[in-house]
Scaffold this motif. Structure first.
Motif, PDB file in Angstrom:
ATOM      1  N   SER A  86      -3.857  -8.686  -4.306  1.00 18.66           N
ATOM      2  CA  SER A  86      -4.011  -7.230  -4.364  1.00 18.66           C
ATOM      3  C   SER A  86      -5.048  -6.812  -5.409  1.00 18.66           C
ATOM      4  O   SER A  86      -5.414  -5.632  -5.477  1.00 18.66           O
ATOM      5  CB  SER A  86      -2.661  -6.565  -4.652  1.00 18.66           C
ATOM      6  N   SER A  87      -5.534  -7.783  -6.194  1.00 25.86           N
ATOM      7  CA  SER A  87      -6.628  -7.474  -7.132  1.00 25.86           C
ATOM      8  C   SER A  87      -7.930  -7.201  -6.381  1.00 25.86           C
ATOM      9  O   SER A  87      -8.894  -6.703  -6.966  1.00 25.86           O
ATOM     10  CB  SER A  87      -6.820  -8.635  -8.111  1.00 25.86           C
ATOM     11  N   TYR A  89      -8.071  -5.100  -3.876  1.00 22.20           N
ATOM     12  CA  TYR A  89      -7.971  -3.761  -3.318  1.00 22.20           C
ATOM     13  C   TYR A  89      -8.578  -2.730  -4.267  1.00 22.20           C
ATOM     14  O   TYR A  89      -8.591  -2.904  -5.494  1.00 22.20           O
ATOM     15  CB  TYR A  89      -6.511  -3.375  -3.076  1.00 22.20           C
ATOM     16  N   GLU A  90      -9.017  -1.632  -3.687  1.00 24.29           N
ATOM     17  CA  GLU A  90      -9.557  -0.527  -4.477  1.00 24.29           C
ATOM     18  C   GLU A  90      -8.468   0.125  -5.310  1.00 24.29           C
ATOM     19  O   GLU A  90      -8.683   0.495  -6.467  1.00 24.29           O
ATOM     20  CB  GLU A  90     -10.197   0.495  -3.534  1.00 24.29           C
ATOM     21  N   LYS A  91      -7.267   0.274  -4.708  1.00 24.82           N
ATOM     22  CA  LYS A  91      -6.154   0.908  -5.401  1.00 24.82           C
ATOM     23  C   LYS A  91      -5.005  -0.079  -5.597  1.00 24.82           C
ATOM     24  O   LYS A  91      -4.908  -1.074  -4.892  1.00 24.82           O
ATOM     25  CB  LYS A  91      -5.661   2.121  -4.606  1.00 24.82           C
ATOM     26  N   GLU A  92      -4.128   0.219  -6.521  1.00 28.05           N
ATOM     27  CA  GLU A  92      -3.004  -0.664  -6.836  1.00 28.05           C
ATOM     28  C   GLU A  92      -2.112  -0.873  -5.605  1.00 28.05           C
ATOM     29  O   GLU A  92      -1.769   0.076  -4.901  1.00 28.05           O
ATOM     30  CB  GLU A  92      -2.179  -0.087  -7.980  1.00 28.05           C
ATOM     31  N   ASN A  93      -1.734  -2.101  -5.379  1.00 23.54           N
ATOM     32  CA  ASN A  93      -0.838  -2.436  -4.277  1.00 23.54           C
ATOM     33  C   ASN A  93      -0.287  -3.838  -4.534  1.00 23.54           C
ATOM     34  O   ASN A  93      -0.555  -4.440  -5.575  1.00 23.54           O
ATOM     35  CB  ASN A  93      -1.573  -2.368  -2.934  1.00 23.54           C
ATOM     36  N   ARG A 172      -6.376  -1.954   6.039  1.00 14.78           N
ATOM     37  CA  ARG A 172      -7.069  -1.596   4.806  1.00 14.78           C
ATOM     38  C   ARG A 172      -8.303  -0.762   5.121  1.00 14.78           C
ATOM     39  O   ARG A 172      -8.836  -0.797   6.234  1.00 14.78           O
ATOM     40  CB  ARG A 172      -7.487  -2.853   4.023  1.00 14.78           C
ATOM     41  N   ASN A 173      -8.785  -0.013   4.121  1.00 10.22           N
ATOM     42  CA  ASN A 173     -10.007   0.765   4.333  1.00 10.22           C
ATOM     43  C   ASN A 173     -11.228  -0.165   4.381  1.00 10.22           C
ATOM     44  O   ASN A 173     -11.129  -1.359   4.080  1.00 10.22           O
ATOM     45  CB  ASN A 173     -10.170   1.849   3.258  1.00 10.22           C
ATOM     46  N   GLU A 175     -13.941  -0.506   2.623  1.00 13.90           N
ATOM     47  CA  GLU A 175     -14.376  -1.143   1.367  1.00 13.90           C
ATOM     48  C   GLU A 175     -13.464  -2.315   1.018  1.00 13.90           C
ATOM     49  O   GLU A 175     -13.943  -3.402   0.651  1.00 13.90           O
ATOM     50  CB  GLU A 175     -14.370  -0.114   0.231  1.00 13.90           C
ATOM     51  N   ASP A 176     -12.161  -2.124   1.133  1.00 11.09           N
ATOM     52  CA  ASP A 176     -11.212  -3.204   0.859  1.00 11.09           C
ATOM     53  C   ASP A 176     -11.427  -4.367   1.828  1.00 11.09           C
ATOM     54  O   ASP A 176     -11.397  -5.536   1.421  1.00 11.09           O
ATOM     55  CB  ASP A 176      -9.771  -2.700   0.997  1.00 11.09           C
TER      56      ASP A 176
END
Length: 207
Positions: A86-87, A89-93, A172-173, A175-176
């Protein structure tokens, strides 16, 4: 197999292409309620409008005797799989796992000797014909063939139901998604690199 809508594969041609490329499968049956599994090289055969999974196992393997008592046989095929941090990803998850898998349900029956010979001939063709000194059915001595045939049982499974999943971060989006397969390419693990290739190829196909 539980498959969220993002990851469900519906294209039959895509599914069978995957099975052909990842044809070392796992056959699961039950005996008195206890699951039994065997890992085998398998083939996909089409006869008129029906599909069959064919293969053979050792005569001493008790699983083939369950074919006549099991209403359904499960065959599982798995492709590459990889841990997704999850590191990336753009946002925490939270982390997850990407994979490809196909489950086939069907009814099994035993091949007669001629059907088994035909199936073995095709199997050798698939894995030997491109080699410098191919070991093909017609090149083997009758003595060897007779001995080997006594030690195996051939089978075919008529396909009734197919379940297929491509869990490739489609949720995921953009960018991710790009970051995930780029990070997977950096991993030393071959499975991770193969998943990255699949993800990148899928992205190009969808454009």
């Amino acid at each position: 197999m539980y498959i969220p809508k993002y990851f469900k594969v519906k294209d039959v041609d895509e599914i069978w292409s995957f099975v052909q490329k990842n044809s070392f499968g796992t056959i699961v049956t039950t005996e008195q309620g206890k699951p039994i599994a065997t890992h085998l090289p398998l083939q996909l055969i089409k006869e008129e409008d029906s599909y069959y999974i064919t293969g053979h196992m050792a005569y001493g393997n008790p699983q083939w005797r369950t074919f006549g008592t099991c209403e359904d046989v499960l065959v599982m095929f798995q492709g590459p799989h990889a841990y997704i941090s999850s590191s990336w990803y753009e946002k925490e998850n939270v982390p997850t796992w990407n994979y490809q898998a196909v489950h086939v349900y069907g009814i099994a029956s035993i091949l007669d000797e001629e059907e088994l010979k035909q199936d073995l001939t095709m199997l050798l063709q698939k894995y030997e014909k491109h080699r410098e000194n191919p070991v093909l059915w017609e090149n083997l001595s009758p003595e060897i063939l007779e001995t080997q045939l006594k030690g195996i049982v051939g089978f075919k499974i008529k396909v009734k139901e197919i379940q297929a999943a491509n869990k490739l971060s489609q949720n995921r989006n953009e960018e991710d998604y790009h970051n995930i397969f780029n990070k997977l390419y950096e991993e030393k693990d071959l499975n991770s690199q193969q998943i990255a290739q699949v993800m990148e190829r899928k992205l190009k196909q969808d454009k």
